[in-house]
Design a protein around this motif. Sequence first.
Motif, PDB file in Angstrom:
ATOM      1  N   ASN A 252       0.578  -1.090  -0.263  1.00 46.35           N
ATOM      2  CA  ASN A 252       0.156  -0.004  -0.407  1.00 46.35           C
ATOM      3  C   ASN A 252       0.758   1.694  -0.523  1.00 46.35           C
ATOM      4  OD1 ASN A 252       1.080  -0.190   2.853  1.00 46.35           O
ATOM      5  ND2 ASN A 252      -0.773   0.130   3.310  1.00 46.35           N
ATOM      6  N   GLU A 253       2.205   0.803   0.362  1.00 44.53           N
ATOM      7  CA  GLU A 253       2.932   2.604   0.206  1.00 44.53           C
ATOM      8  C   GLU A 253       3.685   2.744  -1.859  1.00 44.53           C
ATOM      9  OE1 GLU A 253       4.501   2.470   4.287  1.00 44.53           O
ATOM     10  OE2 GLU A 253       5.946   0.902   2.739  1.00 44.53           O
ATOM     11  N   LEU A 254       3.703   2.021  -2.643  1.00 40.46           N
ATOM     12  CA  LEU A 254       3.900   1.574  -3.588  1.00 40.46           C
ATOM     13  C   LEU A 254       3.188   2.344  -4.100  1.00 40.46           C
ATOM     14  CD1 LEU A 254       4.368  -1.751  -5.078  1.00 40.46           C
ATOM     15  CD2 LEU A 254       6.116  -0.367  -4.317  1.00 40.46           C
ATOM     16  N   ASN A 255       4.016   3.932  -5.063  1.00 36.89           N
ATOM     17  CA  ASN A 255       3.383   5.016  -5.695  1.00 36.89           C
ATOM     18  C   ASN A 255       4.325   5.917  -5.764  1.00 36.89           C
ATOM     19  OD1 ASN A 255       2.918   7.023  -6.407  1.00 36.89           O
ATOM     20  ND2 ASN A 255       1.493   7.918  -5.035  1.00 36.89           N
ATOM     21  N   PRO A 256       5.291   5.277  -7.560  1.00 35.95           N
ATOM     22  CA  PRO A 256       6.766   6.235  -7.667  1.00 35.95           C
ATOM     23  C   PRO A 256       6.909   7.944  -8.427  1.00 35.95           C
ATOM     24  CG  PRO A 256       5.930   4.897  -9.631  1.00 35.95           C
ATOM     25  CD  PRO A 256       4.397   4.867  -7.865  1.00 35.95           C
ATOM     26  N   LEU A 257       5.185   8.268  -7.569  1.00 34.37           N
ATOM     27  CA  LEU A 257       5.415   9.364  -8.202  1.00 34.37           C
ATOM     28  C   LEU A 257       5.833   9.563  -6.288  1.00 34.37           C
ATOM     29  CD1 LEU A 257       1.442   9.720  -9.503  1.00 34.37           C
ATOM     30  CD2 LEU A 257       3.820  10.937 -10.533  1.00 34.37           C
ATOM     31  N   GLU A 258       5.810   9.242  -5.667  1.00 33.76           N
ATOM     32  CA  GLU A 258       6.530   9.391  -4.206  1.00 33.76           C
ATOM     33  C   GLU A 258       7.291   9.061  -3.985  1.00 33.76           C
ATOM     34  OE1 GLU A 258       4.699  12.287  -2.444  1.00 33.76           O
ATOM     35  OE2 GLU A 258       2.955  11.824  -3.804  1.00 33.76           O
ATOM     36  N   THR A 259       8.265   8.222  -4.300  1.00 31.66           N
ATOM     37  CA  THR A 259       9.285   7.175  -4.308  1.00 31.66           C
ATOM     38  C   THR A 259      10.679   8.531  -4.446  1.00 31.66           C
ATOM     39  OG1 THR A 259       9.405   5.987  -6.077  1.00 31.66           O
ATOM     40  CG2 THR A 259       8.938   5.058  -3.586  1.00 31.66           C
ATOM     41  N   SER A 260      12.160   8.001  -4.119  1.00 36.18           N
ATOM     42  CA  SER A 260      13.029   9.237  -4.849  1.00 36.18           C
ATOM     43  C   SER A 260      14.146   7.529  -4.135  1.00 36.18           C
ATOM     44  CB  SER A 260      13.369   9.615  -3.344  1.00 36.18           C
ATOM     45  OG  SER A 260      14.474  10.780  -3.565  1.00 36.18           O
ATOM     46  N   THR A 261      15.453   8.348  -5.235  1.00 32.84           N
ATOM     47  CA  THR A 261      16.500   7.287  -5.103  1.00 32.84           C
ATOM     48  C   THR A 261      18.038   7.743  -4.478  1.00 32.84           C
ATOM     49  OG1 THR A 261      17.206   8.554  -7.154  1.00 32.84           O
ATOM     50  CG2 THR A 261      16.551   6.572  -7.312  1.00 32.84           C
TER      51      THR A 261
ATOM     52  N   GLU B 179      12.266  18.237  -4.560  1.00 30.69           N
ATOM     53  CA  GLU B 179      13.117  16.926  -3.715  1.00 30.69           C
ATOM     54  C   GLU B 179      13.473  15.911  -4.650  1.00 30.69           C
ATOM     55  OE1 GLU B 179       9.222  16.784  -1.096  1.00 30.69           O
ATOM     56  OE2 GLU B 179      10.473  15.909   0.242  1.00 30.69           O
ATOM     57  N   GLY B 180      13.099  16.013  -5.684  1.00 28.56           N
ATOM     58  CA  GLY B 180      13.724  14.371  -6.524  1.00 28.56           C
ATOM     59  C   GLY B 180      13.073  13.296  -6.747  1.00 28.56           C
ATOM     60  N   ARG B 181      11.704  13.598  -6.637  1.00 30.68           N
ATOM     61  CA  ARG B 181      10.559  12.543  -6.617  1.00 30.68           C
ATOM     62  C   ARG B 181      10.507  12.792  -7.482  1.00 30.68           C
ATOM     63  NH1 ARG B 181       8.229  11.458  -0.804  1.00 30.68           N
ATOM     64  NH2 ARG B 181       8.590  12.649   0.564  1.00 30.68           N
ATOM     65  N   GLY B 182       9.690  11.023  -8.365  1.00 30.67           N
ATOM     66  CA  GLY B 182       8.913  11.322  -9.462  1.00 30.67           C
ATOM     67  C   GLY B 182       8.321  11.562 -10.326  1.00 30.67           C
TER      68      GLY B 182
ATOM     69  N   LEU C  22      30.800   1.027  -7.948  1.00 28.33           N
ATOM     70  CA  LEU C  22      30.579   0.300  -8.887  1.00 28.33           C
ATOM     71  C   LEU C  22      28.445  -0.306  -8.319  1.00 28.33           C
ATOM     72  CD1 LEU C  22      32.293  -3.422  -9.282  1.00 28.33           C
ATOM     73  CD2 LEU C  22      32.577  -1.971 -10.652  1.00 28.33           C
ATOM     74  N   LEU C  23      27.443  -0.086  -9.192  1.00 29.20           N
ATOM     75  CA  LEU C  23      26.362   0.559  -9.025  1.00 29.20           C
ATOM     76  C   LEU C  23      26.017  -0.925  -9.002  1.00 29.20           C
ATOM     77  CD1 LEU C  23      24.293   1.989  -7.050  1.00 29.20           C
ATOM     78  CD2 LEU C  23      24.477   3.613  -9.011  1.00 29.20           C
ATOM     79  N   GLY C  24      25.017  -1.572  -8.767  1.00 24.95           N
ATOM     80  CA  GLY C  24      23.922  -2.266  -9.085  1.00 24.95           C
ATOM     81  C   GLY C  24      22.535  -2.115  -8.815  1.00 24.95           C
ATOM     82  N   ILE C  25      21.629  -1.731 -10.364  1.00 27.48           N
ATOM     83  CA  ILE C  25      20.589  -1.128 -10.386  1.00 27.48           C
ATOM     84  C   ILE C  25      19.299  -1.918 -10.454  1.00 27.48           C
ATOM     85  CG2 ILE C  25      21.409   1.010 -10.847  1.00 27.48           C
ATOM     86  CD1 ILE C  25      20.701   1.244 -13.381  1.00 27.48           C
ATOM     87  N   GLY C  26      19.532  -2.991  -9.963  1.00 24.76           N
ATOM     88  CA  GLY C  26      17.634  -4.425 -10.493  1.00 24.76           C
ATOM     89  C   GLY C  26      17.458  -3.717  -8.638  1.00 24.76           C
ATOM     90  N   GLY C  27      15.668  -3.724  -8.778  1.00 22.07           N
ATOM     91  CA  GLY C  27      14.990  -3.757  -7.681  1.00 22.07           C
ATOM     92  C   GLY C  27      14.117  -2.426  -7.397  1.00 22.07           C
ATOM     93  N   SER C  28      14.458  -1.426  -8.083  1.00 26.31           N
ATOM     94  CA  SER C  28      14.019  -0.433  -7.993  1.00 26.31           C
ATOM     95  C   SER C  28      12.110  -0.088  -7.406  1.00 26.31           C
ATOM     96  CB  SER C  28      13.866   0.685  -8.861  1.00 26.31           C
ATOM     97  OG  SER C  28      14.102   0.562 -10.114  1.00 26.31           O
ATOM     98  N   ALA C  29      11.812   0.765  -6.605  1.00 31.13           N
ATOM     99  CA  ALA C  29      10.567   1.474  -5.749  1.00 31.13           C
ATOM    100  C   ALA C  29      10.662   2.572  -7.131  1.00 31.13           C
ATOM    101  CB  ALA C  29      10.872   1.182  -5.029  1.00 31.13           C
ATOM    102  N   THR C  30      11.633   2.972  -7.557  1.00 27.59           N
ATOM    103  CA  THR C  30      11.541   5.298  -8.278  1.00 27.59           C
ATOM    104  C   THR C  30      11.388   4.253  -9.182  1.00 27.59           C
ATOM    105  OG1 THR C  30      13.890   4.168  -8.342  1.00 27.59           O
ATOM    106  CG2 THR C  30      13.103   5.136  -6.469  1.00 27.59           C
ATOM    107  N   ASN C  31      10.994   6.117 -10.018  1.00 32.00           N
ATOM    108  CA  ASN C  31      10.907   6.324 -11.295  1.00 32.00           C
ATOM    109  C   ASN C  31      11.014   7.852 -10.720  1.00 32.00           C
ATOM    110  OD1 ASN C  31       9.162   4.958 -13.513  1.00 32.00           O
ATOM    111  ND2 ASN C  31       9.841   7.655 -13.875  1.00 32.00           N
TER     112      ASN C  31
END
Length: 376
Positions: A103-112, A163-166, A131-140
């Motif tokens: 219920n917290e998933l919302n890529p408009l609100e998430t940030s890296t 803020e830098g959110r989606g 080295l940066l692995g970029i799989g499994g993100s909750a962000t956009n």
Amino acid sequence: MKKIVIAPDKFKGSLSGIEFCNAVERGIKKQIENVTIVKLPLADGGDGTVDALKFYTGGKLIAAAVHDPLLRPIQARYLYAENEMLAFIEMAEASGVRLLKNNELNPLETSTYGTGELILDAINRGAKHILLGIGGSATNDAGMGMACALGFRFFDAENNLLEGRGKDLNRLTTIDTSMVNTELRNIKFEVACDVDNPLFGPKGAAPVYAPQKGATKRVVEELDAGLRNFNEKVETQFGKNLQNIAGAGAAGGLGAGCVLFLNAELKSGTELIKSIANFDEQVKDADWIVTGEGKFDEQTFSGKVIKGVLDSRTNQQLAVFCGLSELTAEQIAAHKIDYLAEIIQQASGVEDSIKNAGKYLEEAAAQFAANGIVSK
């Protein structure tokens, strides 16, 4: 004396890459004493990469206080090898979908932002190669959140700081670089990225991946438009068109953000680990390469570890050990696999094969040594 290189992926939920190597070595040595065995556990930049890199570098896990995708305080870890001044960071540790409830998933609100904090911590610790692995993100957010943690500032048309959110992608007007961490230019960044999606459009970050992160159809459209706006503003200000970069759309546009903000190179995760393992040099004079993974199917040949092994193979014979194979005899022959063993064949069922994979793998390796190596 025969030389055998053991170079597997992990058996997910069962064996790490090095545990696979050790089991196969024990099995082979039950049958053949006079043999050179080289263990080169591999990974594709996702799960298992930390274990593989620890094997090669002796690095330590570092805990850092950062922020999760909704900017709540958490502890996240990354691997740091002090002697090599090398850090491996999985963005999913700080910005991953696994950190949020459904219920917290919302890529408009998430940030890296938390990923940027991990990068900053590694830089402050002395890292010169990240080295940066970029799989499994909750962000956009196209990496805007990450960039904020590193001193980039983003403003809208009214000069309000974003803020830098989606949701800020559509509001972006200008990017200020006057306060960027000066150490960034001294760091070599390589990004493990095994997808080639563009930043926006039908195959872009939002349409392909945002629904998995909680986006409705309307949100997908808003995010896709935001990524277009982001690219337009970047092109106007910096003269860079990020849309043309293969992998720009990875992790909600973080692929593009890494290129822009970190001057990073996007690479196959498997190829990155192979490079650190000095893989191509190690297998040059091998008689056999033994590789494997839990499930062996056609997806195996799309950027996974076994595909990386095949790409480096010259005239070595190849043995594959897997939990279960879904390939036909024709497919196995087409990929020039000389020996295939399925752990499930020895086990009483899937659960048994997972629970006792090490024992069955050792037995399969002993059979391989007797039937595959000695007889050839």
